[in-house]
Write an enzyme that holds these catalytic residues in place. Structure first.
Site, PDB file in Angstrom:
ATOM      1  N   HIS A 191       0.839  -1.212   0.000  1.00 57.51           N
ATOM      2  CA  HIS A 191       0.000   0.000   0.000  1.00 57.51           C
ATOM      3  C   HIS A 191       0.869   1.256   0.000  1.00 57.51           C
ATOM      4  O   HIS A 191       0.611   2.196  -0.768  1.00 57.51           O
ATOM      5  CB  HIS A 191      -0.889   0.039   1.263  1.00 57.51           C
ATOM      6  CG  HIS A 191      -1.936  -1.024   1.340  1.00 57.51           C
ATOM      7  ND1 HIS A 191      -2.176  -1.749   2.488  1.00 57.51           N
ATOM      8  CD2 HIS A 191      -2.819  -1.492   0.425  1.00 57.51           C
ATOM      9  CE1 HIS A 191      -3.167  -2.603   2.278  1.00 57.51           C
ATOM     10  NE2 HIS A 191      -3.576  -2.466   1.028  1.00 57.51           N
ATOM     11  N   LYS A 213     -18.358   1.187  14.904  1.00 53.54           N
ATOM     12  CA  LYS A 213     -18.647  -0.257  14.821  1.00 53.54           C
ATOM     13  C   LYS A 213     -17.341  -1.003  14.565  1.00 53.54           C
ATOM     14  O   LYS A 213     -16.922  -1.169  13.422  1.00 53.54           O
ATOM     15  CB  LYS A 213     -19.604  -0.540  13.654  1.00 53.54           C
ATOM     16  CG  LYS A 213     -21.027  -0.138  13.911  1.00 53.54           C
ATOM     17  CD  LYS A 213     -21.901  -0.660  12.785  1.00 53.54           C
ATOM     18  CE  LYS A 213     -23.296  -0.057  12.886  1.00 53.54           C
ATOM     19  NZ  LYS A 213     -24.036  -0.185  11.636  1.00 53.54           N
ATOM     20  N   ARG A 270      -2.544  -6.337  -7.908  1.00 55.96           N
ATOM     21  CA  ARG A 270      -1.502  -7.361  -7.776  1.00 55.96           C
ATOM     22  C   ARG A 270      -1.636  -8.439  -8.838  1.00 55.96           C
ATOM     23  O   ARG A 270      -0.641  -9.004  -9.272  1.00 55.96           O
ATOM     24  CB  ARG A 270      -1.599  -8.031  -6.384  1.00 55.96           C
ATOM     25  CG  ARG A 270      -1.113  -7.157  -5.252  1.00 55.96           C
ATOM     26  CD  ARG A 270      -1.530  -7.739  -3.920  1.00 55.96           C
ATOM     27  NE  ARG A 270      -2.985  -7.822  -3.836  1.00 55.96           N
ATOM     28  CZ  ARG A 270      -3.662  -8.038  -2.733  1.00 55.96           C
ATOM     29  NH1 ARG A 270      -3.024  -8.244  -1.600  1.00 55.96           N
ATOM     30  NH2 ARG A 270      -4.980  -8.080  -2.739  1.00 55.96           N
ATOM     31  N   SER A 320      -2.950  -7.651   3.564  1.00 58.44           N
ATOM     32  CA  SER A 320      -3.190  -7.430   4.994  1.00 58.44           C
ATOM     33  C   SER A 320      -3.620  -8.730   5.650  1.00 58.44           C
ATOM     34  O   SER A 320      -3.142  -9.082   6.733  1.00 58.44           O
ATOM     35  CB  SER A 320      -4.295  -6.378   5.194  1.00 58.44           C
ATOM     36  OG  SER A 320      -3.980  -5.190   4.538  1.00 58.44           O
TER      37      SER A 320
END
Ligand code: PNS
Length: 157
Positions: free
Chosen positions: A17, A41, A89, A126
């Site tokens: 990123h 939330k 990617r 991630s």
């Protein structure tokens, strides 16, 4: 002046990123990394505010960091954003991104610019990094240093 937004969940930000943000900031006058999610939330490993703080610690201070819990095109219209920027990617990313880019363009006219991920980071995500870290694997060199520490800290608890 051309303004760009790099949207995503960034739970957490990876070096892939960061590379996209830096390349975007060389192409556009103003770049904002936009964390999508509702701070009220909790979802994912990091809260929206934690994700933003980790991004601030990992990118050049000229790159803005913000969050948005609504429709992405409402943010871009309200803030006069010219383009969305995303990394690609693989063809899997393409299949995932294509309908979102077309939907966003249909809704507001905004285009999405795709930058091909640097080959060094092509396998990094991630979610994979979280999985590796959760079981004690090494994620140095895949995540920015402050994020490596923060992920280790989360899983130590
Ligand atoms: O990092 P991600 O999860 O791949 O990012 C996807 C994201 C957050 C960019 C996308 O889900 C999004 O734009 N969410 C905001 C709500 C919205 O506008 N949804 C319609 C997108 S076509």
């Amino acid at each position: 002046m051309t303004t760009a937004v790099c949207p995503g969940s960034f739970d957490p930000i990876t070096l892939g990123h960061v590379n996209i943000f830096e390349r975007a900031s060389q192409m556009f006058d103003e770049v904002t990394v936009l964390v999508t999610g509702n701070p009220e939330k909790p979802s994912g490993l990091f809260s929206v505010h934690e994700r933003m703080e980790l991004i601030r610690q990992s990118v050049d201070s000229r790159i803005n960091v913000d969050y948005w819990s609504g429709l992405l095109v409402d943010y871009t219209s309200q803030h006069g954003v010219d383009v969305l920027v995303k990394g690609l990617r693989s063809s899997l990313d393409y299949e995932y991104e294509l309908p979102m880019a077309q939907m966003n363009r249909r809704l507001s006219g905004i285009d999405t610019v795709f930058l091909l991920t640097d080959e060094k980071y092509g396998y990094i995500s991630s979610s994979l990094c979280k999985q590796v870290a959760q079981f004690g694997g090494e994620v140095t060199g895949m995540l920015p240093d402050p994020v490596v520490q923060a992920v280790k800290e989360k899983y130590r608890r």
